[in-house]
Motif scaffolding. Structure first.
Motif, PDB file in Angstrom:
ATOM      1  N   ILE A  28      14.559 -18.653  -5.354  1.00  0.00           N
ATOM      2  CA  ILE A  28      15.776 -19.451  -5.213  1.00  0.00           C
ATOM      3  C   ILE A  28      15.342 -21.002  -5.211  1.00  0.00           C
ATOM      4  O   ILE A  28      15.937 -21.782  -6.113  1.00  0.00           O
ATOM      5  N   LEU A  29      14.538 -21.375  -4.382  1.00  0.00           N
ATOM      6  CA  LEU A  29      14.284 -22.672  -4.120  1.00  0.00           C
ATOM      7  C   LEU A  29      13.253 -23.088  -5.573  1.00  0.00           C
ATOM      8  O   LEU A  29      13.292 -24.207  -5.960  1.00  0.00           O
ATOM      9  N   ARG A  42      21.812 -22.474   1.677  1.00  0.00           N
ATOM     10  CA  ARG A  42      22.188 -22.142   2.786  1.00  0.00           C
ATOM     11  C   ARG A  42      21.773 -20.790   3.303  1.00  0.00           C
ATOM     12  O   ARG A  42      21.233 -20.045   2.435  1.00  0.00           O
ATOM     13  N   ASN A  43      21.513 -20.531   4.758  1.00  0.00           N
ATOM     14  CA  ASN A  43      21.296 -19.413   5.444  1.00  0.00           C
ATOM     15  C   ASN A  43      19.530 -19.292   5.050  1.00  0.00           C
ATOM     16  O   ASN A  43      19.094 -18.260   4.981  1.00  0.00           O
ATOM     17  N   CYS A  44      19.050 -20.513   4.971  1.00  0.00           N
ATOM     18  CA  CYS A  44      17.449 -20.466   4.883  1.00  0.00           C
ATOM     19  C   CYS A  44      16.786 -20.336   6.297  1.00  0.00           C
ATOM     20  O   CYS A  44      17.144 -20.831   7.080  1.00  0.00           O
ATOM     21  N   PRO A  45      15.798 -19.330   6.358  1.00  0.00           N
ATOM     22  CA  PRO A  45      15.058 -19.082   7.396  1.00  0.00           C
ATOM     23  C   PRO A  45      14.032 -20.183   7.774  1.00  0.00           C
ATOM     24  O   PRO A  45      13.605 -20.772   6.746  1.00  0.00           O
ATOM     25  N   SER A  70      20.093 -25.242   6.164  1.00  0.00           N
ATOM     26  CA  SER A  70      20.600 -25.378   4.823  1.00  0.00           C
ATOM     27  C   SER A  70      19.383 -26.380   4.233  1.00  0.00           C
ATOM     28  O   SER A  70      18.875 -27.365   4.772  1.00  0.00           O
ATOM     29  N   ILE A  71      18.957 -26.135   2.919  1.00  0.00           N
ATOM     30  CA  ILE A  71      18.036 -26.841   2.407  1.00  0.00           C
ATOM     31  C   ILE A  71      18.736 -27.361   1.236  1.00  0.00           C
ATOM     32  O   ILE A  71      19.355 -26.854   0.268  1.00  0.00           O
TER      33      ILE A  71
END
Length: 419
Positions: A28-29, A42-45, A70-71
């Motif tokens: 996704i990134l 959101r919900n990024c480890p 979040s990134i």
């Protein structure tokens, strides 16, 4: 170099929330490269691999900010088409940037990807698929690939194997291609569905993820401000489930998707572990630590039993009553950790892709070396269930896939510390 010191023999009790999936957030990134607008993920480890991907995006000229879980990626100013070799060599997922970078800029320089030492993972499926869409790819020197394309052309691609990475690369390339792209024998993993959902949020016309046949109609350009939340990590969830199965105790896991861990739950029940669905996002695992052998476990692509859980199951079966057989069908060299388990007293015989595990009454603490991500997790599980103290070196491998692993385990009763 960091290590874990584990005092075994302690039952686990408590509750944990499962973080976002590493194998979902990375592609996704990579997909944010397609977007000239701002993407909030959101919900990024908090993991080394995620940090590496952020560094890669920054090196390309994108503005990347990290705010808690979040990134934020501002895709306006993409100024470079070269992935630094020092970053690409750290993780295999760097290869999925080929599709998005070529789709947006028409050119990329990238080295062959790195990652865990679990056997050959050729990228031929990636390269051949992108070539079918019009890319020219040259191997320049020392493993540096120079890839270029005027404009991707939609086409029909039949994958020889349902590779997750190749499916993702084609999806990203097709998002800015002319016409329709059809992927047949596509990977069906939940992470593929998550990538599709993000691309849909960007405005890409794509459907079929999870079915084996994916249709993508490309956009001319993507410029959209979007916020998206990543799915929970099914392998992290499965690993904690295996921890409590091995040690005994009771653990509640929150923030999961049960369908994503159903094959893991099924096999744990066969071992004698109780897995109870409390609601659609919460499960409870109970174990007395006395496990039963499983006649045969065979790894396979989703929705089958995941190869990324194979080492953890070999670890728990090492103490199960009876003989178990594990057949690894995905990677040809994924038993590198077995020698370390045998140092703890495990009785395991490996021949090519088959491991025969004869359960022993007890494992004993030992000095151990983690050589890959999931193998390192397996050694941690064995150490938690063993008698005495174990020292696990090279936990940098574990850090690539598990956020605050020792802190989370400590919060539910494990005696484990980082030194």
């Amino acid at each position: 170099m960091d290590k874990f010191v584990v005092e075994g023999g302690n039952r686990l009790h408590g509750e944990l929330k499962i973080p976002g999936a590493k194998n979902a957030v990375l592609p996704i990134l990579a997909a944010t490269v397609l977007n000239r607008g701002t993407s909030v993920i959101r919900n990024c480890p908090v993991l080394e691999d995620v940090k590496t991907m952020q560094e890669i995006l920054s090196s390309l000229g994108l503005k990347v900010e990290h705010d808690g879980q979040s990134i934020i990626v501002d895709g306006k100013n993409l100024s470079s088409n070269t992935i630094p070799e020092s970053l690409a060599s750290k993780m295999r997922s760097s290869i999925v940037l080929m599709g998005s970078m070529l789709g947006r800029t028409g050119e990329i320089y990238i080295s062959y990807p790195g990652g865990c030492a679990i056997g050959p993972r050729p990228i031929d499926l990636h390269l051949n698929s992108l070539r079918k869409m019009g890319a020219e790819i040259d191997d320049l020197y020392k493993g540096i690939l120079h890839c270029r394309v005027k404009k991707f052309q939609g086409t029909e691609i039949l994958l020889d194997y349902p590779s997750v990475g190749a499916t993702e690369n084609i999806m990203l390339a097709a998002s800015l291609a002319e016409g329709e792209t059809i992927i047949r024998n596509a990977a069906k993993e939940p992470e593929i569905v998550d990538l599709q959902n993000f691309l849909q949020a960007l405005g890409v016309k794509i459907h079929g993820a999870g079915t084996g046949v994916i249709h993508i109609n490309g956009c001319r350009e993507i410029e959209k401000d979007v916020t998206y939340s990543v799915i929970p990590d099914r392998i992290v969830a499965g690993t904690y489930m295996a921890c409590v199965a091995a040690t005994g105790g009771e653990l509640v896991l929150d923030g999961i998707d049960y369908e994503h861990v159903s094959s893991i739950a099924y096999l744990l029940r066969n071992c004698g572990v109780s897995v109870e669905l409390l609601n659609d996002k919460t499960i409870r695992i109970k174990s007395d630590g006395n496990l039963k052998a499983i006649e045969v476990i065979r790894t396979s692509p989703y929705p089958g039993f995941p190869t990324d859980m194979q080492p953890q199951f070999v670890a728990i079966l090492s103490k199960a009553k009876g003989t178990s057989v594990v057949i690894e069908t995905v990677f040809e060299n994924r038993y590198g950790y077995v020698e370390q388990l045998m140092r703890m007293g495990a009785d395991i015989t490996v021949r090519e892709r088959v491991a025969v595990i004869k359960g022993v009454k007890r494992l004993t603490g030992a000095f151990l070396e983690a050589s890959d991500l999931r193998g390192g997790a397996a050694l941690t599980i064995a150490a938690l269930a063993a008698e005495g103290t174990s020292v696990i070196n090279n936990v940098k491998h574990i850090d690539r896939g598990y956020e605050a692993f020792e802190k989370n385990l400590g919060a539910i009763g494990a005696k484990i510390r980082r030194e």
